[in-house]
Write a protein that holds these residues in place. Structure first.
Motif, PDB file in Angstrom:
ATOM      1  N   PHE A  37       9.541  25.889  38.798  1.00  0.00           N
ATOM      2  CA  PHE A  37       9.994  24.553  39.151  1.00  0.00           C
ATOM      3  C   PHE A  37      10.817  24.063  37.971  1.00  0.00           C
ATOM      4  O   PHE A  37      10.364  24.141  36.823  1.00  0.00           O
ATOM      5  N   ILE A  39      12.410  20.576  36.671  1.00  0.00           N
ATOM      6  CA  ILE A  39      12.316  19.146  36.921  1.00  0.00           C
ATOM      7  C   ILE A  39      13.225  18.437  35.923  1.00  0.00           C
ATOM      8  O   ILE A  39      13.204  18.747  34.724  1.00  0.00           O
ATOM      9  N   CYS A  40      14.034  17.520  36.435  1.00  0.00           N
ATOM     10  CA  CYS A  40      14.896  16.732  35.559  1.00  0.00           C
ATOM     11  C   CYS A  40      15.095  15.363  36.181  1.00  0.00           C
ATOM     12  O   CYS A  40      14.683  15.118  37.320  1.00  0.00           O
ATOM     13  N   ASP A  41      15.744  14.469  35.433  1.00  0.00           N
ATOM     14  CA  ASP A  41      15.994  13.146  35.987  1.00  0.00           C
ATOM     15  C   ASP A  41      17.349  12.624  35.548  1.00  0.00           C
ATOM     16  O   ASP A  41      18.002  13.192  34.672  1.00  0.00           O
ATOM     17  N   TRP A  77      14.882  11.442  44.958  1.00  0.00           N
ATOM     18  CA  TRP A  77      14.252  12.712  44.605  1.00  0.00           C
ATOM     19  C   TRP A  77      14.938  13.761  45.473  1.00  0.00           C
ATOM     20  O   TRP A  77      14.730  13.823  46.676  1.00  0.00           O
ATOM     21  N   CYS A  87      14.392  23.297  42.305  1.00  0.00           N
ATOM     22  CA  CYS A  87      14.884  22.293  41.365  1.00  0.00           C
ATOM     23  C   CYS A  87      14.600  20.905  41.931  1.00  0.00           C
ATOM     24  O   CYS A  87      14.991  20.592  43.053  1.00  0.00           O
ATOM     25  N   HIS A  88      13.915  20.089  41.146  1.00  0.00           N
ATOM     26  CA  HIS A  88      13.590  18.713  41.520  1.00  0.00           C
ATOM     27  C   HIS A  88      14.438  17.792  40.649  1.00  0.00           C
ATOM     28  O   HIS A  88      14.246  17.743  39.430  1.00  0.00           O
ATOM     29  N   PHE A  90      15.204  14.028  39.998  1.00  0.00           N
ATOM     30  CA  PHE A  90      14.633  12.712  40.242  1.00  0.00           C
ATOM     31  C   PHE A  90      15.516  11.596  39.702  1.00  0.00           C
ATOM     32  O   PHE A  90      16.163  11.764  38.663  1.00  0.00           O
ATOM     33  N   ARG A  95      10.584   9.799  39.064  1.00  0.00           N
ATOM     34  CA  ARG A  95       9.949  10.867  38.288  1.00  0.00           C
ATOM     35  C   ARG A  95       8.664  10.381  37.638  1.00  0.00           C
ATOM     36  O   ARG A  95       7.640  11.071  37.663  1.00  0.00           O
ATOM     37  N   LEU A 100       5.262  15.146  38.455  1.00  0.00           N
ATOM     38  CA  LEU A 100       4.969  16.530  38.843  1.00  0.00           C
ATOM     39  C   LEU A 100       4.411  17.355  37.694  1.00  0.00           C
ATOM     40  O   LEU A 100       3.612  18.265  37.918  1.00  0.00           O
ATOM     41  N   GLU A 101       4.818  17.035  36.479  1.00  0.00           N
ATOM     42  CA  GLU A 101       4.304  17.787  35.344  1.00  0.00           C
ATOM     43  C   GLU A 101       2.785  17.657  35.246  1.00  0.00           C
ATOM     44  O   GLU A 101       2.097  18.615  34.929  1.00  0.00           O
TER      45      GLU A 101
END
Length: 114
Positions: A37, A39-41, A77, A87-88, A90, A95, A100-101
């Motif tokens: 996964f 994850i970013c924002d 999202w 890939c998420h 946000f 986020r 999610l972390e």
């Protein structure tokens, strides 16, 4: 191409569009959904869409099939599923809410290579 190479390509695509707080979770031992996964924002909807679009475009340029992209229109999202890598992207506020972390806290985090 293996999933580690795919996550490196996705990481660079996110960074190229100025994604913030990029985290890579190694999901191989904790989930059957994907190997990684990412994850970013971003701080606004327009940037969320730009990052997601870049991930999709770069994946397709590399011959990686994009299975689906969800949430693009609302851009709070966006999930970009490229098989072994999900890939998420946000909006920053979302986020923090979904976190999610923490949800996948058993998954080891990998070093982000840029």
């Amino acid at each position: 191409m293996d999933s580690r190479q795919m996550v490196d390509i996705v990481t660079k695509a996110c960074d190229d569009k100025r994604a913030e707080n990029i985290v890579i979770l190694d999901m191989k031992e904790v989930s059957l959904m994907a190997d990684y996964f990412l994850i970013c924002d971003a701080s606004n909807e327009r940037q969320v869409q730009a990052i997601a679009r870049e991930v999709k475009d770069v994946a397709e340029e590399q011959g990686i099939s994009v299975k689906r992209m969800e949430g693009f229109d609302k851009a709070r999202w966006v999930l970009v599923d490229i098989g072994d890598v999900v890939c998420h992207v946000f909006h920053r506020d979302e986020r923090m809410y979904y976190n999610l972390e923490k949800l996948w806290g058993d998954a080891p985090q990998l070093e982000v290579k840029l």
